[in-house]
Design a protein around this motif. Sequence first.
Motif, short mmCIF file in Angstrom:
data_model
loop_
_atom_site.label_atom_id
_atom_site.label_comp_id
_atom_site.label_asym_id
_atom_site.label_seq_id
_atom_site.Cartn_x
_atom_site.Cartn_y
_atom_site.Cartn_z
N SER A 43 15.81 17.69 30.04
CA SER A 43 15.62 18.93 30.49
C SER A 43 14.33 19.78 30.34
O SER A 43 13.78 19.73 29.08
CB SER A 43 16.54 19.58 30.46
OG SER A 43 16.67 19.80 28.52
N TYR A 149 17.39 15.02 42.23
CA TYR A 149 17.86 16.33 42.64
C TYR A 149 17.99 16.08 44.15
O TYR A 149 18.57 16.00 44.22
CB TYR A 149 17.22 17.55 41.83
CG TYR A 149 17.72 17.69 40.73
CD1 TYR A 149 18.70 17.16 39.52
CD2 TYR A 149 16.96 18.64 39.83
CE1 TYR A 149 19.31 17.21 38.65
CE2 TYR A 149 17.11 18.72 38.50
CZ TYR A 149 17.95 18.48 38.04
OH TYR A 149 18.63 18.75 36.94
N LYS A 196 20.69 22.85 39.53
CA LYS A 196 20.44 23.53 38.38
C LYS A 196 21.73 23.70 38.31
O LYS A 196 22.55 24.23 37.43
CB LYS A 196 19.52 23.71 37.36
CG LYS A 196 18.58 22.60 37.41
CD LYS A 196 16.99 23.58 36.79
CE LYS A 196 16.27 22.68 35.75
NZ LYS A 196 14.26 23.45 35.46
N LYS A 200 25.49 20.54 40.64
CA LYS A 200 25.33 19.75 39.01
C LYS A 200 25.65 18.31 39.44
O LYS A 200 26.69 18.02 40.28
CB LYS A 200 26.36 20.57 38.22
CG LYS A 200 25.36 21.45 37.88
CD LYS A 200 25.69 23.18 37.27
CE LYS A 200 27.35 23.86 37.83
NZ LYS A 200 27.87 24.66 36.93
#
Length: 214
Positions: A43, A149, A196, A200
């Motif tokens: 992260s 992502y 984010k 998710k």
Amino acid sequence: MNFSRAVVEIYSILYDYFGPQHWWPAESPFETIIGAILTQAVSWRNVEKAIDNLREANLLKPSAIKKIQQDRLADLIKPAGYYNMKAKKLKSFVDFLYNNYAGHLNKMFKVDLPVLRKELLDVYGVGPETADSILLYAGKYPIFVIDAYTKRILSRIGYIPDDIVYHDLQAKIMSVYPADVVKYNEYHALLVILAKEYCKKSAPDCKNCPIMEK
DNA sequence: ATCCGGCGAA
DNA sequence: TTCGCGGGAT
């Protein structure tokens, strides 16, 4: 709707919803590169702590990373996780920079995109996403950054198979916006913030997701 | 397919 | 206590 129209539409929605992201969050190209390596599977919150440690130790320049002991570097970047591996990766990038460009990023970034990309991929610890992040966000080359992502979002909506490989997805998106540094910069950053906050891995908030049809 | 790893949220 | 994190090497 076909893939390329969807890509255009999603960008427009995300840009209106989140606004410009002004990536990369760093004070220099070298700091961007450090961040690109440190953020691998970690992260950004934790990366910031590691970079703060490096800043306080005055290590955010190639000459300083070249000099410092690898074990001591590892200790400073502990918050970013995988610290032994990443200390080795930072060292190998700086070695590469000195061996080929006398330690100067401005020399490295004069090399043509396809040539430099191959060179970066040969550096230990630099894979496709890290190489492309360095090229786009530190070097301002027109290359689109793919990450987990990007795949998650586009596969959940149903425009791509979830097992699509890096280069295929990159080529598909880059065919929509050929060689557009600003678009590539913002688009990847917008996908990151969408993932984010909404898309998710577990418990995605699809009901409130800005790109879901209502 | 496994390992690398600290950190905060669930 | 588990889960997931702006991947890459082996």
